[in-house]
Motif scaffolding. Structure first.
Motif, PDB file in Angstrom:
ATOM      1  N   ASN A 166       0.824  -1.204   0.000  1.00 18.85           N
ATOM      2  CA  ASN A 166       0.000   0.000   0.000  1.00 18.85           C
ATOM      3  C   ASN A 166       0.860   1.257   0.000  1.00 18.85           C
ATOM      4  OD1 ASN A 166      -2.330   1.537   0.111  1.00 18.85           O
ATOM      5  ND2 ASN A 166      -2.312   1.584   2.338  1.00 18.85           N
ATOM      6  N   GLU A 167       1.950   1.225   0.738  1.00 17.32           N
ATOM      7  CA  GLU A 167       2.860   2.374   0.771  1.00 17.32           C
ATOM      8  C   GLU A 167       3.556   2.572  -0.563  1.00 17.32           C
ATOM      9  OE1 GLU A 167       4.908   5.638   2.207  1.00 17.32           O
ATOM     10  OE2 GLU A 167       3.294   4.527   3.199  1.00 17.32           O
ATOM     11  N   VAL A 168       3.896   1.474  -1.225  1.00 16.19           N
ATOM     12  CA  VAL A 168       4.626   1.566  -2.484  1.00 16.19           C
ATOM     13  C   VAL A 168       3.710   2.022  -3.608  1.00 16.19           C
ATOM     14  CG1 VAL A 168       5.871   0.230  -4.220  1.00 16.19           C
ATOM     15  CG2 VAL A 168       6.295  -0.167  -1.814  1.00 16.19           C
ATOM     16  N   LEU A 208       9.820   3.129  -9.124  1.00 13.59           N
ATOM     17  CA  LEU A 208      11.085   2.487  -8.799  1.00 13.59           C
ATOM     18  C   LEU A 208      11.946   3.449  -7.985  1.00 13.59           C
ATOM     19  CD1 LEU A 208      11.856   0.777 -12.208  1.00 13.59           C
ATOM     20  CD2 LEU A 208      10.867  -0.234 -10.163  1.00 13.59           C
ATOM     21  N   GLY A 209      12.619   2.925  -6.971  1.00 14.71           N
ATOM     22  CA  GLY A 209      13.483   3.748  -6.142  1.00 14.71           C
ATOM     23  C   GLY A 209      12.756   4.490  -5.041  1.00 14.71           C
ATOM     24  N   PHE A 210      11.452   4.339  -4.964  1.00 12.88           N
ATOM     25  CA  PHE A 210      10.669   5.044  -3.950  1.00 12.88           C
ATOM     26  C   PHE A 210      10.970   4.529  -2.558  1.00 12.88           C
ATOM     27  CE2 PHE A 210       6.730   5.183  -1.410  1.00 12.88           C
ATOM     28  CZ  PHE A 210       6.642   6.553  -1.251  1.00 12.88           C
ATOM     29  N   VAL A 211      11.215   3.241  -2.445  1.00 11.45           N
ATOM     30  CA  VAL A 211      11.406   2.635  -1.133  1.00 11.45           C
ATOM     31  C   VAL A 211      12.860   2.241  -0.891  1.00 11.45           C
ATOM     32  CG1 VAL A 211       9.057   1.812  -0.920  1.00 11.45           C
ATOM     33  CG2 VAL A 211      10.730   0.411  -2.061  1.00 11.45           C
TER      34      VAL A 211
END
Length: 71
Positions: free
Chosen positions: A43-45, A54-57
């Motif tokens: 859900n966070e991603v 991509l690269g968000f987390v």
């Protein structure tokens, strides 16, 4: 499983004597907790922009491991 987990937490030696396989139970609990945390992090991603970025987390995995160790 709830009874087995509670028995293991209260007294591992008594749980082992009662027929609860300690190693198997630990692996099952770890698999279930890992699966639930993975599903909740989805859900966070994908939740914010309704798309996978991509690269968000980057770095969240190591932070999650530290939080799990503290817990």
């Amino acid at each position: 499983w709830g009874y087995a987990i509670r028995a293991m937490v209260a007294s591992p030696s008594a749980a082992e004597y009662g027929g609860i396989n300690r190693k198997r139970l630990i692996i099952i609990v770890m698999i279930i907790s890992g699966a639930l945390s993975g599903l909740l992090s989805l859900n966070e991603v994908q939740g914010y922009g309704l798309q996978l970025k991509l690269g968000f987390v980057a770095g969240y995995g190591f932070t999650g491991i530290a939080v799990c160790l503290i817990g």
